[in-house]
Design an enzyme around this catalytic site. Structure first.
Site, mmCIF file in Angstrom:
data_model
loop_
_atom_site.group_PDB
_atom_site.id
_atom_site.type_symbol
_atom_site.label_atom_id
_atom_site.label_comp_id
_atom_site.label_asym_id
_atom_site.label_seq_id
_atom_site.Cartn_x
_atom_site.Cartn_y
_atom_site.Cartn_z
ATOM 1 N N ASP A 255 11.759 37.685 -7.206
ATOM 2 C CA ASP A 255 11.041 37.318 -5.998
ATOM 3 C C ASP A 255 9.612 36.974 -6.402
ATOM 4 O OD1 ASP A 255 11.657 37.825 -2.769
ATOM 5 O OD2 ASP A 255 9.524 37.767 -3.268
ATOM 6 N N SER A 256 8.981 36.073 -5.652
ATOM 7 C CA SER A 256 7.611 35.660 -5.974
ATOM 8 C C SER A 256 6.573 36.653 -5.476
ATOM 9 C CB SER A 256 7.324 34.278 -5.382
ATOM 10 O OG SER A 256 7.463 34.308 -3.966
ATOM 11 N N ASP A 308 18.890 34.071 -0.966
ATOM 12 C CA ASP A 308 18.360 34.338 0.373
ATOM 13 C C ASP A 308 16.919 33.827 0.453
ATOM 14 O OD1 ASP A 308 18.131 35.214 2.951
ATOM 15 O OD2 ASP A 308 17.826 37.329 2.442
ATOM 16 N N CYS A 348 17.890 30.615 6.669
ATOM 17 C CA CYS A 348 17.320 31.130 7.920
ATOM 18 C C CYS A 348 16.535 30.037 8.638
ATOM 19 C CB CYS A 348 16.434 32.348 7.646
ATOM 20 S SG CYS A 348 15.017 32.009 6.578
#
Length: 404
Positions: A255-256, A308, A348
């Site tokens: 993740d960033s 995601d 999303c």
């Protein structure tokens, strides 16, 4: 500015009434022949068609391009404190259709348009609430809404937010404060899918967490036993940690966000997943596209890849760019999977339809000369309902597929 005690009538331009006859709640300024620039933010207005026929009742914000939010399609309904509090009670009751309240768990209590309360989002984490206003007009009722939520849900603390981007569009100041100054300094602990989770209601994102994916976390975990899992855009570890709990051989999370990675590492320890009874973990800070490219160039492979990513399309003008991004990230993920590998891929972006998302996966399979066999085609948890009259609420797609 003062509020009129009676609704102010505003007319639409010719032939602009059809979405609202279908009960869509958003009226943009360009659809109105009378834009109400001189009205107070939160003034109750009646929406009329060009001929003067009554359509609906709502609230206006003259500072916003989304000029009117509609809340009632019954001319006999009065919009006052009791109206909005009754809508909140109905939303709470809707959550109980699927089971009794879990006082240690978490759920979305109010989901904006889906609960006929456009501009209000409420999440419950154990005995605390995260409340986000996304409609400036609704802040006129902020005090009674917050008081009712706290009393009805017996909340120990209520965090109230309006993020900087929303505040700019709504012409208001940002919000990020505890109701009545009752600050909770520590993270709030709640249970989800058998794990102890923590949320920082003050410093975290939006209303704290991403509760819409929790049943998808559980569904995906059923496929992860014995697999080497790559969790891309892992945030605080929702997919990967549950995969570990369900027997994954290893989980690599990227993740960033440094805080998100730190939260994931803390969750591993908090839930005892760092013992010899569970697979190995490697959580690291990285850009998802850069890391997927690096892993591909290094000829690495995984038995399962979970995607995601954040919302790629914030408005209709970004859909084409978003589809290219989804195509690229999914193609790189497929390249890391051997035959029989599992791909869990999510979107999303409400502007990206489910059909568009599936067609994107079809194109990825064609370009990579791989067959994708869809095992599950999922949406959000039921506390994130979908308003049929507002297609934008059908935003979350989660596809579990086997790649041959």
């Amino acid at each position: 500015m003062e509020y009129s005690s009676t609704p102010i009538p505003l007319r639409l331009k010719p032939s602009r009434q059809f979405p609202f006859l279908a009960r869509h709640p958003w009226v943009h300024a360009h659809a109105l022949s009378e834009t109400g620039d001189d009205l107070a933010c939160g003034q109750v207005v009646d929406l009329l068609d060009f001929e003067g026929n009554w359509i609906a009742r709502g609230l206006i914000n003259p500072n916003s391009r989304l000029r009117i939010r509609l809340y009632s399609f019954d001319a006999n309904v009065q919009m006052d404190d009791a109206f909005f509090l009754a809508r909140i009670d109905a939303a709470i009751a809707r959550r109980r259709l699927t089971g009794e309240l879990d006082t240690h768990g978490a759920e979305r209590i109010v989901f904006s348009e889906s609960d006929l309360l456009s501009g209000l989002i409420v999440d419950r984490y154990a005995d605390c609430l995260g409340v986000q206003f996304t409609a400036g007009a609704l802040t006129r009722w902020q005090a009674p809404i917050l008081s009712h939520l706290q009393r009805t849900l017996s909340a120990r603390g209520v965090m109230v937010r309006m993020d900087e981007k929303t505040a700019k569009y709504e012409g208001l100041e940002t919000l990020n404060e505890w109701l009545d100054g009752n600050a909770i300094e520590e993270s709030v602990i709640y249970t989800q899918n058998g794990l102890k989770c923590a949320v920082d209601l003050h410093g975290g994102q939006k209303t704290g967490g991403y509760l819409d994916q929790r049943l998808n976390h559980l569904a995906a975990a059923q496929y992860m036993n014995g697999r080497r899992v790559l969790d891309v855009c892992c945030y605080n570890g929702g997919f990967g940690l549950l995969a570990l709990k369900h027997g994954a051989a290893s989980v690599t999370g990227i993740d960033s966000s440094a805080p998100a990675i730190e939260q994931a590492k803390q969750a591993i320890v908090r839930n005892g997943l760092d013992t010899d009874s569970f697979g190995s973990t490697d959580y690291r800070i990285a850009d998802c596209f850069d890391e997927l490219k690096r892993l591909g160039e290094a000829a690495q492979s995984f038995d399962a890849v979970i995607l995601d990513p954040p919302r790629f399309a914030g408005n209709r003008h970004q859909v084409d760019t978003a589809m290219r991004a989804y195509r690229r990230i999914n193609a790189m993920a497929v390249d890391l999977l051997p035959p029989g590998g599992v791909l869990v891929t999510c979107s999303c972006s409400g502007r990206v339809s489910r059909t568009d998302f599936l067609n994107m996966l079809l194109d990825v399979g064609r370009r990579r000369r791989r067959d994708l066999v869809m095992l599950e085609n999922r949406g959000p948890a039921p506390d994130h309902p979908i308003a049929i009259s507002c297609p934008e609420t059908d935003y979350l797609k989660c596809v579990i597929a086997q790649v041959e």
